[in-house]
Write a protein that holds these residues in place. Structure first.
Motif, PDB file in Angstrom:
ATOM      1  N   PRO A 107      45.174  29.005   8.214  1.00 16.40           N
ATOM      2  CA  PRO A 107      44.573  29.934   8.711  1.00 16.40           C
ATOM      3  C   PRO A 107      45.030  30.600   9.916  1.00 16.40           C
ATOM      4  CG  PRO A 107      43.481  27.848   8.536  1.00 16.40           C
ATOM      5  CD  PRO A 107      44.765  27.545   8.469  1.00 16.40           C
ATOM      6  N   ARG A 108      46.185  30.101  10.610  1.00 19.97           N
ATOM      7  CA  ARG A 108      46.671  30.882  11.665  1.00 19.97           C
ATOM      8  C   ARG A 108      47.858  32.022  11.047  1.00 19.97           C
ATOM      9  NH1 ARG A 108      47.380  28.556  16.917  1.00 19.97           N
ATOM     10  NH2 ARG A 108      48.573  30.450  16.978  1.00 19.97           N
ATOM     11  N   VAL A 109      48.479  31.568  10.119  1.00 17.98           N
ATOM     12  CA  VAL A 109      49.433  32.615   9.312  1.00 17.98           C
ATOM     13  C   VAL A 109      48.680  33.820   8.510  1.00 17.98           C
ATOM     14  CG1 VAL A 109      51.384  32.700   8.105  1.00 17.98           C
ATOM     15  CG2 VAL A 109      50.910  30.871   9.323  1.00 17.98           C
ATOM     16  N   PHE A 110      47.474  33.161   8.018  1.00 19.38           N
ATOM     17  CA  PHE A 110      46.612  34.130   7.241  1.00 19.38           C
ATOM     18  C   PHE A 110      45.313  34.421   7.861  1.00 19.38           C
ATOM     19  CE2 PHE A 110      49.617  32.329   4.291  1.00 19.38           C
ATOM     20  CZ  PHE A 110      50.080  33.540   3.650  1.00 19.38           C
ATOM     21  N   PRO A 111      45.193  35.114   9.104  1.00 14.07           N
ATOM     22  CA  PRO A 111      43.952  35.312  10.133  1.00 14.07           C
ATOM     23  C   PRO A 111      42.833  36.165   9.087  1.00 14.07           C
ATOM     24  CG  PRO A 111      45.759  36.705  10.814  1.00 14.07           C
ATOM     25  CD  PRO A 111      46.377  35.665   9.862  1.00 14.07           C
ATOM     26  N   ASP A 112      43.324  36.874   8.128  1.00  7.08           N
ATOM     27  CA  ASP A 112      42.589  37.693   7.573  1.00  7.08           C
ATOM     28  C   ASP A 112      42.249  37.385   6.147  1.00  7.08           C
ATOM     29  OD1 ASP A 112      42.268  39.353   9.830  1.00  7.08           O
ATOM     30  OD2 ASP A 112      43.964  40.641   9.183  1.00  7.08           O
ATOM     31  N   GLY A 113      42.988  36.170   5.805  1.00  2.00           N
ATOM     32  CA  GLY A 113      42.645  35.627   4.436  1.00  2.00           C
ATOM     33  C   GLY A 113      43.648  36.194   3.384  1.00  2.00           C
ATOM     34  N   ARG A 114      43.145  36.595   2.440  1.00  2.00           N
ATOM     35  CA  ARG A 114      43.814  37.594   1.196  1.00  2.00           C
ATOM     36  C   ARG A 114      45.162  36.931   0.721  1.00  2.00           C
ATOM     37  NH1 ARG A 114      43.558  43.547   3.534  1.00  2.00           N
ATOM     38  NH2 ARG A 114      44.430  42.501   5.393  1.00  2.00           N
ATOM     39  N   ILE A 115      45.189  35.547   0.842  1.00  2.00           N
ATOM     40  CA  ILE A 115      46.299  34.692   0.322  1.00  2.00           C
ATOM     41  C   ILE A 115      46.715  35.251  -0.942  1.00  2.00           C
ATOM     42  CG2 ILE A 115      47.340  32.555   0.022  1.00  2.00           C
ATOM     43  CD1 ILE A 115      45.561  31.497   2.201  1.00  2.00           C
ATOM     44  N   PRO A 116      45.819  35.190  -2.088  1.00  2.00           N
ATOM     45  CA  PRO A 116      46.359  35.404  -3.362  1.00  2.00           C
ATOM     46  C   PRO A 116      47.105  36.942  -3.456  1.00  2.00           C
ATOM     47  CG  PRO A 116      43.969  34.753  -3.450  1.00  2.00           C
ATOM     48  CD  PRO A 116      44.466  34.894  -2.073  1.00  2.00           C
ATOM     49  N   GLU A 117      46.932  37.718  -2.505  1.00  2.00           N
ATOM     50  CA  GLU A 117      47.480  39.080  -2.594  1.00  2.00           C
ATOM     51  C   GLU A 117      49.119  38.717  -2.329  1.00  2.00           C
ATOM     52  OE1 GLU A 117      45.699  41.780   0.034  1.00  2.00           O
ATOM     53  OE2 GLU A 117      43.776  41.720  -0.704  1.00  2.00           O
ATOM     54  N   LEU A 118      49.701  37.679  -1.772  1.00  2.00           N
ATOM     55  CA  LEU A 118      51.036  37.319  -1.455  1.00  2.00           C
ATOM     56  C   LEU A 118      51.639  37.123  -2.548  1.00  2.00           C
ATOM     57  CD1 LEU A 118      52.606  37.033   0.878  1.00  2.00           C
ATOM     58  CD2 LEU A 118      52.388  34.839   0.810  1.00  2.00           C
ATOM     59  N   GLY A 119      51.065  36.783  -3.725  1.00  2.00           N
ATOM     60  CA  GLY A 119      51.834  36.477  -4.945  1.00  2.00           C
ATOM     61  C   GLY A 119      52.053  35.205  -5.251  1.00  2.00           C
ATOM     62  N   PRO A 120      52.932  34.511  -6.523  1.00  2.00           N
ATOM     63  CA  PRO A 120      52.970  33.416  -6.508  1.00  2.00           C
ATOM     64  C   PRO A 120      53.833  32.707  -5.599  1.00  2.00           C
ATOM     65  CG  PRO A 120      54.327  34.698  -7.926  1.00  2.00           C
ATOM     66  CD  PRO A 120      53.317  35.662  -7.405  1.00  2.00           C
TER      67      PRO A 120
ATOM     68  N   LEU B 278      34.795  23.753  -0.355  1.00  2.00           N
ATOM     69  CA  LEU B 278      33.588  24.528  -1.114  1.00  2.00           C
ATOM     70  C   LEU B 278      32.181  24.299  -0.381  1.00  2.00           C
ATOM     71  CD1 LEU B 278      34.561  22.413  -4.524  1.00  2.00           C
ATOM     72  CD2 LEU B 278      34.863  24.674  -3.908  1.00  2.00           C
ATOM     73  N   GLY B 279      32.080  23.419   0.440  1.00  2.00           N
ATOM     74  CA  GLY B 279      30.910  23.412   1.342  1.00  2.00           C
ATOM     75  C   GLY B 279      30.800  24.553   2.193  1.00  2.00           C
ATOM     76  N   GLU B 280      32.114  24.834   2.688  1.00  2.00           N
ATOM     77  CA  GLU B 280      32.010  26.160   3.458  1.00  2.00           C
ATOM     78  C   GLU B 280      31.446  27.632   2.622  1.00  2.00           C
ATOM     79  OE1 GLU B 280      35.947  26.599   5.226  1.00  2.00           O
ATOM     80  OE2 GLU B 280      35.346  24.989   6.819  1.00  2.00           O
ATOM     81  N   VAL B 281      32.227  27.458   1.304  1.00  2.00           N
ATOM     82  CA  VAL B 281      31.853  28.518   0.725  1.00  2.00           C
ATOM     83  C   VAL B 281      30.212  28.573   0.245  1.00  2.00           C
ATOM     84  CG1 VAL B 281      31.905  29.584  -1.984  1.00  2.00           C
ATOM     85  CG2 VAL B 281      34.178  28.804  -0.613  1.00  2.00           C
TER      86      VAL B 281
ATOM     87  N   VAL C 155      40.346  31.102   4.483  1.00  2.00           N
ATOM     88  CA  VAL C 155      41.113  30.829   3.346  1.00  2.00           C
ATOM     89  C   VAL C 155      42.360  30.096   3.671  1.00  2.00           C
ATOM     90  CG1 VAL C 155      42.254  31.890   1.610  1.00  2.00           C
ATOM     91  CG2 VAL C 155      40.387  33.302   2.549  1.00  2.00           C
ATOM     92  N   GLY C 156      42.091  28.754   3.097  1.00  2.00           N
ATOM     93  CA  GLY C 156      43.425  28.001   3.370  1.00  2.00           C
ATOM     94  C   GLY C 156      44.346  27.524   2.357  1.00  2.00           C
TER      95      GLY C 156
ATOM     96  N   GLY D 281      37.692  35.344  -2.865  1.00  2.00           N
ATOM     97  CA  GLY D 281      36.705  36.161  -3.459  1.00  2.00           C
ATOM     98  C   GLY D 281      35.509  36.243  -2.821  1.00  2.00           C
ATOM     99  N   VAL D 282      34.898  35.359  -1.963  1.00  2.00           N
ATOM    100  CA  VAL D 282      33.491  35.122  -1.223  1.00  2.00           C
ATOM    101  C   VAL D 282      33.916  36.232  -0.211  1.00  2.00           C
ATOM    102  CG1 VAL D 282      32.179  34.029   0.211  1.00  2.00           C
ATOM    103  CG2 VAL D 282      32.653  32.974  -1.835  1.00  2.00           C
TER     104      VAL D 282
END
Length: 554
Positions: free
Chosen positions: A179-192, A272-275, A293-294, A305-306
């Motif tokens: 979470p500190r490295v991805f403060p805005d989430g959107r991890i899947p956009e980084l690629g595989p 999942l509980g947070e979602v 996003v973790g 996605g949420v």
């Protein structure tokens, strides 16, 4: 053989700058080091249980013990250097954070649990090659009876240690560092990246808590059988050793299973509980939620996605609010519901025109800011009243406003009368709202305002009118024109309100009785026949300009 230290536990404050290293780094090293030291002790335990007791095996084992400390030293130092080298960009970022976070740092954080676990597993696998090779060099031969102590026990326990390290690291990176490295989430956009999905983690968990304990017990049993069959030990000694070994194995793997179960369950149930909690808040209308996003696995995609869904809903709400300021909210909702296509349709409505009388002359004496302020005050007051009466403001035309009633009534039979009743009620109420507004203006030393209001009922064409790429929702037709002409006539004759006979009779059918009197029919531009009109009775008698008849005339 045991392996080196690496990340595993992040502090609550993840990465305070100013010190030589962020706080999470030594904690990670200590935890993973402890895991592999425990694995080393377990390896010695299983080797002693399952190794052969032949003279060659014992001699080979004694030789192994002389070189094992050097092997461990090389393995720990090499592995630690490799892990520090890999994590160094992350450490530097936590010491001196920069925005945006470099992609290199983000990728290393996501891949760290898997790669660090692989680095810790590598020396165990290499030991399965190194020690047989050294034995062959030292004694000139190698025997299958050395398989357990030189290959199977190190590889199996190393796999268990690496799996435990990975599950711990994945959970801690997910909850504290990512979470500190991805403060805005959107991890899947980084690629595989080198990460394990939920299925892979479940497989590793199953192997750690089910396969390896069963494999260990199988090895203990088979070793006991061989020792009894070859008369190396008597049956009583073997049974006692097996009972002791099974007890230790049971408690060791039960404790390990509980720890890994809690870690795996927390890594899945918490996000999942947070979602689920975020979705419940969204369902209640709270669009300010943000899920942390973790990871980049299936759970991370769900979390992202949420957040994307909430962002889209916020954008939609913003668009709706903005759209509602550009057009009337009732028109907005009607159009968004697909209520009317471009091209229009014929509807029976009541149209109301309201104009500020003499405002052009008044505006010449005002500063531009005061003109805008006055118009906004007037339109805000009247628009609020229009909406209370069930109408909608079609448009503002200079210092006038065009209001439509009955357009969105669901019942076709009741629409004309209900719309006319609402329009007449609104017109009469506008005079009261204007009087209140004038009291405030006069008290502030500002000029009072006067209005001219006209109401007419009939058919209009309602729809989106304009170019394909730029159009507006409006109503057009003879009914609108007549209402506009009546408003002009109202202004010219000094009346505050004129209602066409058609609109007035419909309003009476709708249940509204106004203190209006009928005037002589009037001629308006665009009409060959005169139009019957009603006006305020007191006002009309005061002017004495035209004869009136009773408003109750049939």
């Amino acid at each position: 053989m045991p392996m080196t230290a690496t990340p595993a536990r992040a502090a609550t404050v993840v990465g305070e700058s100013g010190g030589p290293f962020p706080l999470w780094l030594p904690l990670l090293i200590v935890v993973v080091l402890a895991v592999h030291l425990l694995a080393g002790a377990t390896t010695q335990f299983t080797i002693n249980l399952m190794r052969s007791l032949s003279p060659f095996a014992q001699e080979s084992r004694a030789f192994e013990m002389t070189i094992l400390p050097y092997w461990r030293l090389i393995a720990y130092v090499t592995g630690t250097i490799a892990i520090f080298t890999y994590l160094w960009p992350v450490v530097v970022h936590f010491r001196r954070p920069v925005e945006p976070v470099p992609t290199r740092v983000q990728r290393r954080v996501l891949s760290a649990p898997f790669l660090v676990a692989a680095m810790t597993f590598a020396p165990w696998c290499l030991s399965a090659v190194f020690f047989p090779a050294v034995t062959l060099w030292r004694f000139g031969r190698w025997a299958p009876e050395l398989m357990s102590q030189q290959v199977l026990s190190p590889v199996v326990n190393g796999f268990l240690a690496a799996t435990t390290s990975y599950l711990v690291l994945e959970w801690l990176f997910r909850s504290q560092i990512v979470p500190r490295v991805f403060p805005d989430g959107r991890i899947p956009e980084l690629g595989p990246c080198l990460t394990a999905g939920v299925r892979t983690r479940l497989f590793l968990f199953l192997a750690a808590v089910a396969f390896i304990p069963l494999f260990t017990m199988l090895g203990v049993v088979r070793t006991g059988v061989v020792r009894v069959a070859t008369r190396v030990q008597d049956a009583d000694t073997v049974v006692a050793a097996m009972a002791h070994a099974s007890t230790l194995t049971f408690f060791l793997y039960v404790a390990l299973g509980i720890v890994l179960t809690l870690i795996l369950a927390r890594s899945l149930t918490r996000p999942l509980g947070e979602v689920a909690g975020a979705l419940r808040r969204v369902q209640r209308g709270d669009l300010g939620v943000q899920v942390r996003v973790g990871s980049s696995d299936e759970v991370g995609v769900l979390e992202d996605g949420v957040n994307a869904l909430v962002g889209a809903l916020r954008d939609r709400e913003h668009i709706l609010q903005t759209f509602g300021h550009v057009v009337d909210p009732s028109v907005r909702d009607y159009l968004l519901a697909g209520g009317m296509e471009r091209g229009g349709e014929l509807r029976a409505v009541t149209v109301l025109f309201c104009d500020l009388r003499g405002f052009t002359t008044m505006a010449e004496r005002m500063a531009p800011e005061e003109v805008v302020r006055t118009l906004n005050e007037f339109f805000a007051t009247m628009t609020a009243w229009v909406r209370q009466c069930g109408g909608f403001v079609d448009k503002f035309i200079g210092d006038a406003m065009l209001v439509v009633f009955g357009l969105f009534e669901t019942s076709t039979a009741e629409r004309p009368a209900a719309g006319a009743a609402a329009a007449l009620r609104c017109a009469l109420g506008m005079e009261a709202r204007l009087a209140e507004l004038n009291r405030v203006r006069v008290a502030a030393g500002r000029e009072p305002l006067e209005t001219s209001i006209a109401v007419h009922a009939g058919e209009v064409v309602a729809g989106a009118i304009g170019a394909p790429d730029r159009h507006e929702f409006t109503v057009i037709g003879d009914t609108v024109n007549v209402a506009a002409r009546l408003q002009e006539l109202c202004r010219e004759t000094g009346c505050t309100l004129l209602v066409s006979e058609t609109a007035y009779e419909l309003a009476r059918r709708g249940g509204v009785e106004g203190t209006l009197a009928m005037r002589e029919p009037v001629h308006v531009r665009g009409r060959s026949r005169p139009i019957g009109v009603f006006g305020p009775e007191a006002e009309t008698h005061a002017t004495g300009r035209t004869p009136f008849v009773s408003s109750t005339r049939a």
